[in-house]
Design a protein around this motif. Structure first.
Motif, PDB file in Angstrom:
ATOM      1  N   GLU A  11       0.830  -1.206   0.000  1.00  0.00           N
ATOM      2  CA  GLU A  11       0.000   0.000   0.000  1.00  0.00           C
ATOM      3  C   GLU A  11       0.866   1.259   0.000  1.00  0.00           C
ATOM      4  O   GLU A  11       1.779   1.374   0.814  1.00  0.00           O
ATOM      5  CB  GLU A  11      -0.903   0.020   1.230  1.00  0.00           C
ATOM      6  N   PRO A  12       0.567   2.223  -0.887  1.00  0.00           N
ATOM      7  CA  PRO A  12       1.294   3.497  -0.855  1.00  0.00           C
ATOM      8  C   PRO A  12       1.010   4.233   0.463  1.00  0.00           C
ATOM      9  O   PRO A  12      -0.135   4.300   0.900  1.00  0.00           O
ATOM     10  CB  PRO A  12       0.728   4.276  -2.033  1.00  0.00           C
ATOM     11  N   ILE A  13       2.050   4.736   1.081  1.00  0.00           N
ATOM     12  CA  ILE A  13       1.905   5.455   2.350  1.00  0.00           C
ATOM     13  C   ILE A  13       2.679   6.766   2.286  1.00  0.00           C
ATOM     14  O   ILE A  13       3.651   6.882   1.566  1.00  0.00           O
ATOM     15  CB  ILE A  13       2.397   4.600   3.543  1.00  0.00           C
ATOM     16  N   THR A  14       2.217   7.741   3.042  1.00  0.00           N
ATOM     17  CA  THR A  14       2.842   9.060   3.070  1.00  0.00           C
ATOM     18  C   THR A  14       3.705   9.188   4.316  1.00  0.00           C
ATOM     19  O   THR A  14       3.282   8.840   5.412  1.00  0.00           O
ATOM     20  CB  THR A  14       1.762  10.160   3.078  1.00  0.00           C
ATOM     21  N   LYS A  16       5.196  11.031   7.299  1.00  0.00           N
ATOM     22  CA  LYS A  16       4.753  12.155   8.124  1.00  0.00           C
ATOM     23  C   LYS A  16       5.915  12.834   8.844  1.00  0.00           C
ATOM     24  O   LYS A  16       5.886  14.024   9.100  1.00  0.00           O
ATOM     25  CB  LYS A  16       3.711  11.682   9.129  1.00  0.00           C
ATOM     26  N   GLY A  37       6.490  12.792   1.289  1.00  0.00           N
ATOM     27  CA  GLY A  37       6.752  11.881   0.175  1.00  0.00           C
ATOM     28  C   GLY A  37       5.959  10.588   0.318  1.00  0.00           C
ATOM     29  O   GLY A  37       5.522  10.229   1.406  1.00  0.00           O
ATOM     30  N   THR A  38       5.787   9.889  -0.790  1.00  0.00           N
ATOM     31  CA  THR A  38       5.046   8.634  -0.794  1.00  0.00           C
ATOM     32  C   THR A  38       5.998   7.471  -1.022  1.00  0.00           C
ATOM     33  O   THR A  38       6.863   7.539  -1.910  1.00  0.00           O
ATOM     34  CB  THR A  38       3.971   8.637  -1.899  1.00  0.00           C
ATOM     35  N   VAL A  39       5.856   6.426  -0.206  1.00  0.00           N
ATOM     36  CA  VAL A  39       6.641   5.207  -0.358  1.00  0.00           C
ATOM     37  C   VAL A  39       5.701   4.006  -0.352  1.00  0.00           C
ATOM     38  O   VAL A  39       4.586   4.088   0.155  1.00  0.00           O
ATOM     39  CB  VAL A  39       7.695   5.042   0.760  1.00  0.00           C
ATOM     40  N   THR A  40       6.144   2.908  -0.942  1.00  0.00           N
ATOM     41  CA  THR A  40       5.382   1.665  -0.934  1.00  0.00           C
ATOM     42  C   THR A  40       6.273   0.564  -0.388  1.00  0.00           C
ATOM     43  O   THR A  40       7.364   0.336  -0.911  1.00  0.00           O
ATOM     44  CB  THR A  40       4.915   1.291  -2.365  1.00  0.00           C
ATOM     45  N   VAL A  53      10.667   4.032  -3.466  1.00  0.00           N
ATOM     46  CA  VAL A  53      10.658   5.454  -3.166  1.00  0.00           C
ATOM     47  C   VAL A  53      11.224   6.180  -4.391  1.00  0.00           C
ATOM     48  O   VAL A  53      12.304   5.840  -4.872  1.00  0.00           O
ATOM     49  CB  VAL A  53      11.442   5.790  -1.871  1.00  0.00           C
ATOM     50  N   LYS A  54      10.455   7.114  -4.928  1.00  0.00           N
ATOM     51  CA  LYS A  54      10.867   7.875  -6.118  1.00  0.00           C
ATOM     52  C   LYS A  54      11.329   6.955  -7.250  1.00  0.00           C
ATOM     53  O   LYS A  54      12.413   7.124  -7.792  1.00  0.00           O
ATOM     54  CB  LYS A  54      11.963   8.874  -5.757  1.00  0.00           C
ATOM     55  N   VAL A  70       5.072   7.046   9.512  1.00  0.00           N
ATOM     56  CA  VAL A  70       4.080   7.148   8.435  1.00  0.00           C
ATOM     57  C   VAL A  70       2.684   7.238   9.009  1.00  0.00           C
ATOM     58  O   VAL A  70       2.446   6.891  10.158  1.00  0.00           O
ATOM     59  CB  VAL A  70       4.196   5.973   7.439  1.00  0.00           C
TER      60      VAL A  70
END
Length: 70
Positions: A11-14, A16, A37-40, A53-54, A70
């Protein structure tokens, strides 16, 4: 808010917050772990994680992953 090690796989997570000492935060920022940023999470073995990531896959240890909230 929870550490990256407790996130669900796939799941994509942001991100914090990124904690730790200044050099640790800089190291993680250079890898792409920035607030907002968003990471999975791809996989997790013994607390060590592999994340997207990216558009890159990055493996980080349990200690580093616990500093990423997160």
């Amino acid at each position: 808010m929870m550490p990256l090690t407790m996130a669900d796989v796939g799941e994509p997570i942001t991100i914090k917050r990124v904690g730790g000492r200044e050099e640790t935060r800089k190291f993680l920022e250079n890898l792409g772990f920035v607030t907002g940023g968003t990471v999975t999470l791809i996989s997790q073995v013994g607390g060590n994680v592999i994340v997207n990531v990216k558009d890159s896959r990055v493996a980080i240890g349990k200690d580093m992953a616990n500093k990423i909230m997160v």
